[in-house]
Structure formats: structure tokens, C-alpha cells
Design a protein around this motif. Structure first.
Motif, PDB file in Angstrom:
ATOM      1  N   SER A  25      15.888  24.806 -19.826  1.00 25.91           N
ATOM      2  CA  SER A  25      16.956  25.260 -19.921  1.00 25.91           C
ATOM      3  C   SER A  25      18.109  23.452 -20.298  1.00 25.91           C
ATOM      4  O   SER A  25      18.225  22.910 -19.951  1.00 25.91           O
ATOM      5  N   PHE A  26      19.405  24.408 -20.822  1.00 30.39           N
ATOM      6  CA  PHE A  26      19.929  22.659 -21.612  1.00 30.39           C
ATOM      7  C   PHE A  26      20.924  21.603 -20.186  1.00 30.39           C
ATOM      8  O   PHE A  26      20.847  20.632 -19.942  1.00 30.39           O
ATOM      9  N   ASN A  27      20.884  23.063 -19.285  1.00 34.74           N
ATOM     10  CA  ASN A  27      21.542  21.719 -17.941  1.00 34.74           C
ATOM     11  C   ASN A  27      20.483  21.184 -17.060  1.00 34.74           C
ATOM     12  O   ASN A  27      21.060  20.134 -16.694  1.00 34.74           O
ATOM     13  N   GLU A  28      19.326  21.373 -17.055  1.00 33.83           N
ATOM     14  CA  GLU A  28      18.455  21.123 -16.306  1.00 33.83           C
ATOM     15  C   GLU A  28      18.122  19.703 -17.247  1.00 33.83           C
ATOM     16  O   GLU A  28      17.905  18.703 -16.635  1.00 33.83           O
ATOM     17  N   ALA A  29      17.730  19.784 -19.164  1.00 34.39           N
ATOM     18  CA  ALA A  29      17.638  18.400 -19.902  1.00 34.39           C
ATOM     19  C   ALA A  29      19.105  17.827 -19.285  1.00 34.39           C
ATOM     20  O   ALA A  29      18.290  16.206 -19.737  1.00 34.39           O
ATOM     21  N   SER A  30      20.239  17.820 -19.056  1.00 39.39           N
ATOM     22  CA  SER A  30      21.192  16.894 -18.812  1.00 39.39           C
ATOM     23  C   SER A  30      20.917  16.056 -17.754  1.00 39.39           C
ATOM     24  O   SER A  30      21.897  15.235 -17.710  1.00 39.39           O
ATOM     25  N   GLY A  31      20.213  16.206 -17.060  1.00 39.09           N
ATOM     26  CA  GLY A  31      19.895  15.644 -15.832  1.00 39.09           C
ATOM     27  C   GLY A  31      18.685  15.064 -16.038  1.00 39.09           C
ATOM     28  O   GLY A  31      18.438  14.093 -14.331  1.00 39.09           O
ATOM     29  N   PHE A  32      18.602  14.172 -17.206  1.00 37.55           N
ATOM     30  CA  PHE A  32      17.065  13.013 -16.814  1.00 37.55           C
ATOM     31  C   PHE A  32      17.546  12.567 -18.100  1.00 37.55           C
ATOM     32  O   PHE A  32      18.311  12.261 -19.355  1.00 37.55           O
ATOM     33  N   VAL A  33      16.597  10.792 -18.132  1.00 33.98           N
ATOM     34  CA  VAL A  33      16.711  10.497 -19.057  1.00 33.98           C
ATOM     35  C   VAL A  33      16.085   9.571 -19.273  1.00 33.98           C
ATOM     36  O   VAL A  33      14.604   9.704 -17.985  1.00 33.98           O
ATOM     37  N   CYS A  34      14.017   9.147 -19.963  1.00 31.31           N
ATOM     38  CA  CYS A  34      13.068   8.751 -19.872  1.00 31.31           C
ATOM     39  C   CYS A  34      13.520   7.339 -19.773  1.00 31.31           C
ATOM     40  O   CYS A  34      13.931   7.233 -21.329  1.00 31.31           O
ATOM     41  N   VAL A  35      13.137   6.438 -19.148  1.00 23.73           N
ATOM     42  CA  VAL A  35      12.687   5.014 -19.553  1.00 23.73           C
ATOM     43  C   VAL A  35      11.046   5.129 -19.332  1.00 23.73           C
ATOM     44  O   VAL A  35      10.591   4.649 -18.200  1.00 23.73           O
ATOM     45  N   GLU A  36      10.231   4.829 -19.966  1.00 22.64           N
ATOM     46  CA  GLU A  36       8.688   4.365 -20.083  1.00 22.64           C
ATOM     47  C   GLU A  36       8.353   3.459 -20.461  1.00 22.64           C
ATOM     48  O   GLU A  36       9.016   2.135 -20.849  1.00 22.64           O
ATOM     49  N   ALA A  37       7.269   2.751 -20.072  1.00 20.21           N
ATOM     50  CA  ALA A  37       6.311   1.926 -19.801  1.00 20.21           C
ATOM     51  C   ALA A  37       4.922   3.059 -20.793  1.00 20.21           C
ATOM     52  O   ALA A  37       4.513   3.509 -20.451  1.00 20.21           O
ATOM     53  N   ALA A  38       4.489   2.541 -22.323  1.00 23.69           N
ATOM     54  CA  ALA A  38       3.997   2.612 -22.901  1.00 23.69           C
ATOM     55  C   ALA A  38       3.316   1.262 -23.635  1.00 23.69           C
ATOM     56  O   ALA A  38       3.840   0.487 -24.220  1.00 23.69           O
ATOM     57  N   MET A  39       1.951   2.097 -24.213  1.00 24.34           N
ATOM     58  CA  MET A  39       1.240   0.391 -24.953  1.00 24.34           C
ATOM     59  C   MET A  39       0.605   1.418 -26.286  1.00 24.34           C
ATOM     60  O   MET A  39      -0.243   2.393 -26.240  1.00 24.34           O
ATOM     61  N   ALA A  40       1.239   1.061 -27.541  1.00 21.64           N
ATOM     62  CA  ALA A  40       0.786   2.077 -28.667  1.00 21.64           C
ATOM     63  C   ALA A  40      -0.887   1.409 -29.056  1.00 21.64           C
ATOM     64  O   ALA A  40      -1.549   0.533 -27.728  1.00 21.64           O
ATOM     65  N   ALA A  41      -1.858   1.573 -29.639  1.00 24.76           N
ATOM     66  CA  ALA A  41      -3.054   1.473 -29.553  1.00 24.76           C
ATOM     67  C   ALA A  41      -3.372   0.590 -29.946  1.00 24.76           C
ATOM     68  O   ALA A  41      -2.654  -0.400 -30.526  1.00 24.76           O
ATOM     69  N   ALA A  42      -4.488  -0.014 -29.068  1.00 29.00           N
ATOM     70  CA  ALA A  42      -4.902  -1.492 -28.471  1.00 29.00           C
ATOM     71  C   ALA A  42      -6.213  -0.940 -29.116  1.00 29.00           C
ATOM     72  O   ALA A  42      -6.972  -0.156 -28.212  1.00 29.00           O
ATOM     73  N   SER A  43      -7.224  -1.554 -28.972  1.00 33.66           N
ATOM     74  CA  SER A  43      -8.879  -1.823 -29.134  1.00 33.66           C
ATOM     75  C   SER A  43      -9.503  -2.733 -28.424  1.00 33.66           C
ATOM     76  O   SER A  43      -8.763  -4.217 -27.664  1.00 33.66           O
ATOM     77  N   LEU A  44     -10.378  -1.385 -26.758  1.00 30.71           N
ATOM     78  CA  LEU A  44     -10.401  -2.331 -26.221  1.00 30.71           C
ATOM     79  C   LEU A  44     -12.275  -3.031 -26.394  1.00 30.71           C
ATOM     80  O   LEU A  44     -13.206  -2.062 -27.171  1.00 30.71           O
ATOM     81  N   ALA A  45     -12.804  -4.233 -25.724  1.00 30.77           N
ATOM     82  CA  ALA A  45     -14.012  -4.162 -25.961  1.00 30.77           C
ATOM     83  C   ALA A  45     -14.637  -3.342 -24.852  1.00 30.77           C
ATOM     84  O   ALA A  45     -14.747  -3.416 -23.616  1.00 30.77           O
ATOM     85  N   PRO A  46     -16.372  -3.284 -24.888  1.00 33.18           N
ATOM     86  CA  PRO A  46     -17.356  -2.773 -23.691  1.00 33.18           C
ATOM     87  C   PRO A  46     -16.574  -3.050 -22.595  1.00 33.18           C
ATOM     88  O   PRO A  46     -16.793  -4.474 -22.607  1.00 33.18           O
ATOM     89  N   GLY A  47     -16.338  -3.054 -21.547  1.00 28.77           N
ATOM     90  CA  GLY A  47     -16.018  -3.379 -19.928  1.00 28.77           C
ATOM     91  C   GLY A  47     -14.693  -4.378 -20.552  1.00 28.77           C
ATOM     92  O   GLY A  47     -14.325  -4.739 -18.872  1.00 28.77           O
ATOM     93  N   GLU A  48     -13.614  -4.597 -21.105  1.00 27.56           N
ATOM     94  CA  GLU A  48     -12.513  -5.248 -21.077  1.00 27.56           C
ATOM     95  C   GLU A  48     -11.544  -4.215 -20.588  1.00 27.56           C
ATOM     96  O   GLU A  48     -12.384  -2.188 -20.979  1.00 27.56           O
TER      97      GLU A  48
END
Length: 292
Positions: A257-280
Motif C-alpha cells: 500500500s502507499f502508506n506502507e511504502a512511505s515507511g522505508f528507504v533502501c540504502v544498498e550495497a551493490a556490485m555491478a557486473a564483474a568477471s570472476l576467474a575460476p576459484g576467485e
């Protein structure tokens, strides 16, 4: 009037998982329960109360003793699919899949049951170790909860070729009202505004009323100033991730609901596309503490 609205919002949309802690009877520190067709691990420690879902190893509720909840969670969950709220683990991609439109947003991890390999308790709080093994990938989530919150996510893959990965700890922070919060600590940070589709540089405090979807290159603590609840949370997304700040504004969210949505804000840790080597290994962390 605003105070009345906020007071009403707190009681109408109080964190749904607080129901487990209403009883006066003593609970064990760790107890499995069934809630809205999900297995949830209810944690009751002298320093904090918390709830994880087995689906997604998702921390859905966290409340240090004597404080209001730190995390927001939707009151109604879908019968199947992702639970909105808490700290979803977005993995092995964040947002839409880059090539497969029919695949779920934010990846598979938040839809699958994880294994709880270890849980322990001491005077400093509780520690949990969740693990997901999928194809050639192994993902580990370590949580330490007490009077602070710490989540550490690590990913390792065992394929013979490099693999692409993007991931996030998509935290929904509980607040009094979105119109009355401000983020400090981002001053001067370079970023990208995904709503306006242009680069940006933060000047002064960041306010999110009206909608926000910005990705910042940033290290160090942020201060989430919640004027309605007269508190401050210090949030650290670590040194290996971008900081994402998101709120839908007036755009509707399915099942919220709109009232529910007014009760949060997202502050996130995010990592965009990265290339992982085998075992990394790739690492992501999210920490929070109460401000002074």
C-alpha cells in the motif's frame, strides 16, 4: 496532522514479524516457525530480536533491545516468489538479467531455500552462516547481530571459464516517513541517476521524497537521519561496492500500500557486473549501527 499520520502508520503497519515477540513467555534464542507459507527462524537474544526466512537467507526483521525496528517488511507476502523487505540477497545478477528477459529480477538466490550451516550465541549477540550451492557456484552469507547489524556475502565459482556476476544486499530500512528522512555522508560523491538517466554529483544531504534511484561510487559510513522517529542509523556498504539509494516515490509497488511504502528507504550495497576467474571470490558487506 503529520504526527498523527506517522503515529497511525506505526501502529497500522508495524513490522509484521514483531508478532512472534508479543508473548511474555520466554523463547529459546533460535526457533523455527511457519509464517505466510515460509519457514522463518525467529531469534530472541538479550541484545536484539530478528527473523530470517529460509527462502533467500533473507533477514526480514531486526530490532535491537529498546529500539524501534531497523528493517521494513511488507505485511503481505506472495504465495510464491520473492518477499519484499528486510535485506534480500540479489544474486547472481542485480536488477534485470542482461540478456534473458523472462528470468526473475535480482536473480535466483532470493527465491531458493538456503542451508543454515551454523548458528551460535554469546554475550555479543548471534552469528549465523547460510550457504547456497547452485551449479558451479557457492554463496555464503555470514550474519552477526547484536546491538549492531553486520552481513557479509561471499561468492566463489568453480567453472573452468571466467563468469559474470553482479549482486547486492538490498536493504529496506524502516523509517517514520519518507518525506522526513535525509542521507548525509554522500556529499561530493559521483553517481548515476537512473530515473533521469544521467550522471550526477551529490550536493548536500540527499532527500528521497518524490522517488529516487541513484548509484554512487562511495566509501565510508552514511547517516540516515530519520526526523519523524528522531533517530539516526549509520550505514556502511563497505569498500568493494557501490551505494544504491532507492525509493519508488508515488509509483505503486505490487502488494504494497502507499502508506506502507512511505515507511522505508533502501540504502544498498551493490556490485555491478564483474568477471570472476575460476576459484576467485567476490565479497560484499553491509553494516549498520545506531547513531549517537
Amino acid at each position: 496532522l503529520r504526527g498523527t499520520v506517522i503515529f497511525g502508520t506505526w501502529h497500522m503497519h508495524e513490522q509484521p514479524l514483531q508478532r512472534f515477540f508479543k508473548s511474555l513467555r520466554e523463547r529459546p534464542v533460535f526457533a523455527w516457525e511457519r509464517f505466510q507459507m515460509r519457514d522463518v527462524l525467529v531469534i530472541d537474544h538479550p541484545l536484539c530480536q530478528a527473523v530470517f526466512s529460509r527462502q533467500g537467507a533473507q533477514l526480514l526483521h531486526f530490532q535491537p533491545t529498546g529500539q524501534k525496528p531497523w528493517l521494513w517488511c511488507a505485511a503481505k507476502w506472495p504465495q510464491v516468489g520473492a518477499i519484499r523487505g528486510g535485506v534480500p540477497v540479489c544474486w547472481p545478477w542485480y536488477g534485470r538479467h542482461p540478456s534473458e528477459n523472462a528470468w526473475p529480477s535480482h536473480g535466483w538466490a532470493r527465491l531458493i531455500d538456503w542451508k543454515l550451516l551454523d548458528s551460535s550465541t554469546d554475550d555479543d549477540g548471534v552469528r549465523l552462516h547460510w550457504q547456497l550451492q547452485l551449479c558451479d557456484w557457492q554463496v555464503d552469507l555470514h550474519a552477526h547481530l547484536g546491538d549492531t547489524l553486520e552481513l557479509r556475502l561471499s561468492t566463489e565459482h568453480h567453472d573452468e571459464l571466467p563468469c559474470q556476476l553482479s549482486h547486492a544486499l538490498h536493504a529496506y530500512w524502516r523509517i517514520g516517513h519518507v518525506d522526513e528522512v535525509a542521507l548525509s555522508g554522500l556529499e561530493g560523491a559521483q553517481g548515476y541517476d537512473q530515473l533521469n538517466r544521467q550522471v550526477c554529483q551529490q550536493e548536500g544531504e540527499l532527500r528521497v521524497d518524490g522517488g529516487c534511484q541513484r548509484v554512487f561510487q562511495h566509501e565510508g559510513e552514511l547517516q540516515l537521519k530519520d526526523h519523524a522517529w528522531q533517530r539516526e542509523l549509520c550505514i556502511d556498504t563497505g569498500d568493494s561496492a557501490d551505494t544504491v539509494v532507492w525509493h519508488p516515490g508515488s509509483r505503486p509497488l505490487l502488494g504494497v500500500s502507499f502508506n506502507e511504502a512511505s515507511g522505508f528507504v533502501c540504502v544498498e550495497a551493490a556490485m555491478a557486473a564483474a568477471s570472476l576467474a575460476p576459484g576467485e571470490r567476490a565479497h560484499l558487506s553491509l553494516q549498520a549501527r545506531a547513531g549517537v
